[in-house]
Design an enzyme around this catalytic site. Structure first.
Site, PDB file in Angstrom:
ATOM      1  N   SER A  52       0.874  -1.170   0.000  1.00  0.00           N
ATOM      2  CA  SER A  52       0.000   0.000   0.000  1.00  0.00           C
ATOM      3  C   SER A  52       0.910   1.217   0.000  1.00  0.00           C
ATOM      4  O   SER A  52       1.727   1.385   0.905  1.00  0.00           O
ATOM      5  CB  SER A  52      -0.862  -0.028   1.268  1.00  0.00           C
ATOM      6  OG  SER A  52      -1.600   1.163   1.385  1.00  0.00           O
ATOM      7  N   LYS A 104      -1.077  -1.101  -4.455  1.00  0.00           N
ATOM      8  CA  LYS A 104      -2.287  -0.340  -4.116  1.00  0.00           C
ATOM      9  C   LYS A 104      -1.860   1.080  -3.837  1.00  0.00           C
ATOM     10  O   LYS A 104      -0.893   1.306  -3.108  1.00  0.00           O
ATOM     11  CB  LYS A 104      -2.950  -0.972  -2.891  1.00  0.00           C
ATOM     12  CG  LYS A 104      -3.780  -0.051  -2.004  1.00  0.00           C
ATOM     13  CD  LYS A 104      -4.477  -0.842  -0.904  1.00  0.00           C
ATOM     14  CE  LYS A 104      -4.637  -0.015   0.366  1.00  0.00           C
ATOM     15  NZ  LYS A 104      -5.193  -0.814   1.482  1.00  0.00           N
ATOM     16  N   LYS A 126      -3.096   5.043  -2.625  1.00  0.00           N
ATOM     17  CA  LYS A 126      -4.129   5.800  -1.931  1.00  0.00           C
ATOM     18  C   LYS A 126      -4.625   6.888  -2.876  1.00  0.00           C
ATOM     19  O   LYS A 126      -3.811   7.518  -3.571  1.00  0.00           O
ATOM     20  CB  LYS A 126      -3.551   6.429  -0.663  1.00  0.00           C
ATOM     21  CG  LYS A 126      -3.163   5.399   0.386  1.00  0.00           C
ATOM     22  CD  LYS A 126      -4.399   4.743   0.992  1.00  0.00           C
ATOM     23  CE  LYS A 126      -4.036   3.819   2.124  1.00  0.00           C
ATOM     24  NZ  LYS A 126      -5.217   3.263   2.809  1.00  0.00           N
ATOM     25  N   ASP A 142      -7.272   2.789  -2.954  1.00  0.00           N
ATOM     26  CA  ASP A 142      -7.986   2.858  -1.672  1.00  0.00           C
ATOM     27  C   ASP A 142      -8.295   4.322  -1.382  1.00  0.00           C
ATOM     28  O   ASP A 142      -7.384   5.141  -1.265  1.00  0.00           O
ATOM     29  CB  ASP A 142      -7.102   2.263  -0.570  1.00  0.00           C
ATOM     30  CG  ASP A 142      -7.810   2.177   0.781  1.00  0.00           C
ATOM     31  OD1 ASP A 142      -8.983   2.596   0.882  1.00  0.00           O
ATOM     32  OD2 ASP A 142      -7.177   1.677   1.736  1.00  0.00           O
ATOM     33  N   GLU A 164     -11.047   0.357  -3.163  1.00  0.00           N
ATOM     34  CA  GLU A 164     -11.337   0.100  -1.748  1.00  0.00           C
ATOM     35  C   GLU A 164     -12.035   1.288  -1.093  1.00  0.00           C
ATOM     36  O   GLU A 164     -11.601   2.434  -1.253  1.00  0.00           O
ATOM     37  CB  GLU A 164      -9.994  -0.193  -1.050  1.00  0.00           C
ATOM     38  CG  GLU A 164     -10.079  -0.798   0.321  1.00  0.00           C
ATOM     39  CD  GLU A 164      -8.675  -1.116   0.874  1.00  0.00           C
ATOM     40  OE1 GLU A 164      -7.728  -1.341   0.082  1.00  0.00           O
ATOM     41  OE2 GLU A 164      -8.535  -1.122   2.102  1.00  0.00           O
ATOM     42  N   ASP A 173     -13.522  -2.013   3.381  1.00  0.00           N
ATOM     43  CA  ASP A 173     -12.572  -2.065   4.504  1.00  0.00           C
ATOM     44  C   ASP A 173     -13.310  -1.521   5.728  1.00  0.00           C
ATOM     45  O   ASP A 173     -13.949  -2.287   6.483  1.00  0.00           O
ATOM     46  CB  ASP A 173     -11.317  -1.239   4.141  1.00  0.00           C
ATOM     47  CG  ASP A 173     -10.323  -1.048   5.281  1.00  0.00           C
ATOM     48  OD1 ASP A 173     -10.630  -1.398   6.423  1.00  0.00           O
ATOM     49  OD2 ASP A 173      -9.215  -0.513   5.044  1.00  0.00           O
ATOM     50  N   LYS A 210      -9.313  -6.906   8.377  1.00  0.00           N
ATOM     51  CA  LYS A 210      -8.298  -6.446   9.333  1.00  0.00           C
ATOM     52  C   LYS A 210      -8.719  -6.994  10.673  1.00  0.00           C
ATOM     53  O   LYS A 210      -9.826  -6.707  11.147  1.00  0.00           O
ATOM     54  CB  LYS A 210      -8.254  -4.919   9.395  1.00  0.00           C
ATOM     55  CG  LYS A 210      -7.632  -4.269   8.176  1.00  0.00           C
ATOM     56  CD  LYS A 210      -7.620  -2.769   8.291  1.00  0.00           C
ATOM     57  CE  LYS A 210      -7.020  -2.152   7.033  1.00  0.00           C
ATOM     58  NZ  LYS A 210      -7.259  -0.703   6.962  1.00  0.00           N
ATOM     59  N   GLY A 239      -3.712  -4.008   6.331  1.00  0.00           N
ATOM     60  CA  GLY A 239      -2.667  -3.641   7.280  1.00  0.00           C
ATOM     61  C   GLY A 239      -2.991  -2.317   7.940  1.00  0.00           C
ATOM     62  O   GLY A 239      -3.789  -1.529   7.428  1.00  0.00           O
TER      63      GLY A 239
HETATM   64  O1  OSB Z   1      -7.082   1.773   4.693  1.00  0.00           O
HETATM   65  O2  OSB Z   1      -5.869   0.075   4.447  1.00  0.00           O
HETATM   66  C1  OSB Z   1      -6.051   1.178   4.944  1.00  0.00           C
HETATM   67  C2  OSB Z   1      -2.950   2.232   6.924  1.00  0.00           C
HETATM   68  C3  OSB Z   1      -3.533   2.862   8.001  1.00  0.00           C
HETATM   69  C4  OSB Z   1      -4.899   2.982   8.057  1.00  0.00           C
HETATM   70  C5  OSB Z   1      -5.692   2.453   7.024  1.00  0.00           C
HETATM   71  C6  OSB Z   1      -5.113   1.793   5.959  1.00  0.00           C
HETATM   72  C7  OSB Z   1      -3.711   1.712   5.895  1.00  0.00           C
HETATM   73  C8  OSB Z   1      -2.986   1.119   4.769  1.00  0.00           C
HETATM   74  C9  OSB Z   1      -1.584   0.642   5.054  1.00  0.00           C
HETATM   75  O3  OSB Z   1      -3.404   1.074   3.641  1.00  0.00           O
HETATM   76  C10 OSB Z   1      -1.438  -0.817   5.044  1.00  0.00           C
HETATM   77  C11 OSB Z   1      -0.103  -1.235   5.587  1.00  0.00           C
HETATM   78  O4  OSB Z   1       0.860  -1.222   4.827  1.00  0.00           O
HETATM   79  O5  OSB Z   1      -0.021  -1.589   6.792  1.00  0.00           O
HETATM   80 MG    MG Z   2      -8.246   0.532   3.373  1.00  0.00          MG
END
Ligand code: OSB
Ligand code: MG
Length: 359
Positions: A123, A149, A151, A176, A201, A226, A250, A278
């Site tokens: 991510s 992925k 953001k 995402d 996402e 999510d 998660k 994550g």
């Molecule tokens: O939305 O998946 C998410 C990190 C913090 C809060 C929300 C998210 C995320 C990530 C990071 O996308 C995932 C990771 O590398 O741990």
């Molecule tokens: Mg997410």
């Protein structure tokens, strides 16, 4: 713990993590759990500061001194407290770790896992420039990661995806939004369909399922939920109304391994693939995510990546490594298979509280 690189989502930028850890002492073994709540109430209403008193005042006292058949029993004992799922998960998962150690069994086997390695994605947060993002993608592809992925948010989305696709037309790519859009932006969201994304996402509100159902009917791109999926019941509702075609599990968001397994099983029975999300975890949460990802329906690469993407030095050893094929090999020792570096944790500790059974 300072992050190696800041991480930016549609709700803000994180430079360092404050991570509540839980140790449970169970007849000679210690189990460890990580509370994945953020530094601020931006991803979820729950955050690190709410987890602390919730655990020490309510959750830990509900477990202490109890005789458990299995870690699963935690669910009923913690159920009087509403919400606070990340706080509950920290405790329940620590008990799972302890149970695995007591049974001298790997945690992944205790959870019912079947894989000996798991596929990994990354991510990548919002960067200061598209050029910086492309450079980061290049690095992660070279490292072997199987899914990228990014953001997205209004102003950092279609323009960015266009540049990525013109350089890499074939890579497995997803995005995402962390709830950055509304249904009024439907015409804009339709533009995402041209990029052949594996998924989009959580485009809409964090607590919504219904309007994601409306959106999914309008899009070719698969929606993955999510934030909205906080329980097995929410997962069942989402699948019943067609609000998504993929679910990100998660373990903290859903309150622990028991609920995560339940969601996994519901999705498996309806042929909906899942993957492990994550929360910028330290090694303890990361090791738990790895164990969970061995369950059979975790068929898509998770946001479970190498320790070194996040930390100069992780709090477990060995640190989590990803192979050039983009996989993590599963360890076969009892518990998570990773040793918690307690001395190192001690040097990072700013607050500590012990909750004991009444004499
Ligand atoms: O939305 O998946 C998410 C990190 C913090 C809060 C929300 C998210 C995320 C990530 C990071 O996308 C995932 C990771 O590398 O741990
Ligand atoms: Mg997410």
């Amino acid at each position: 713990m300072p992050l190696v690189h800041f991480f930016e989502t549609s709700f803000g930028r994180t430079y360092s993590r404050r991570i509540p850890l839980v140790t449970v002492h169970c007849e000679g073994v210690n189990g460890w759990g990580e509370c994945v709540a953020g530094e601020d109430p931006f991803y979820s209403s729950e955050w690190a500061e709410t987890a602390w008193p919730t655990i020490t005042h309510y959750l830990a006292p509900a477990l202490i001194g109890r005789n458990l058949e299995s870690a699963r029993d935690c669910v009923a004992l913690l159920s009087r407290v509403r919400g606070h799922r990340m706080a509950k998960a920290a405790l329940e998962n620590a008990v799972w770790d302890a149970e695995a150690k007591q049974r001298k069994m790997p945690l992944w086997k205790l959870l019912g896992g079947t894989r000996s390695e798991i596929p990994c994605g990354v991510s990548i947060g919002i960067q200061d420039s598209v050029e910086q993002l492309l450079e980061k993608i290049q690095v992660e592809l070279a490292a072997g990661y199987r899914r990228i992925k990014i953001k997205v948010k209004p102003g950092w989305d279609v323009n960015v995806l266009e540049k990525i696709r013109s350089r890499w037309p074939e890579i497995t790519l997803s995005c995402d939004a962390n709830s950055a859009y509304t249904l009024d932006q439907l015409e804009h969201l339709r533009k995402f369909d041209q990029f052949n994304l594996l998924m989009m996402e959580q485009p809409l509100w964090d607590d919504d399922i219904f309007y994601h159902g409306r959106l999914q009917k309008e899009l070719r791109t698969a929606i993955c939920l999510d934030e909205s999926i906080v329980s097995a019941r929410k997962a069942a509702i989402a699948l019943e109304i067609g609000a998504c075609r993929i679910i990100n599990i998660k373990v903290g968001r859903v309150g622990g391994f028991s609920e995560a397994k339940h969601i996994h099983d519901i999705c498996l029975s309806q042929k909906i693939p899942v993957w492990c999300g994550g929360m910028l975890e330290s090694g303890i949460g990361r090791a738990h995510n790895i164990a969970l990802s061995t369950l059979e329906n975790f068929s898509l690469p998770g946001d479970v990546s190498a320790s070194k993407r996040y930390w100069k030095e992780d709090i477990i050893e060995p640190e989590v490594k990803v192979s050039p094929q983009g996989t993590i090999a599963i360890r076969d020792e009892p518990g998570t298979g990773y040793r918690v570096k307690e001395d190192f944790i001690e040097t990072l500790t700013v607050r500590k509280e012990t909750v004991r059974a009444a004499q």
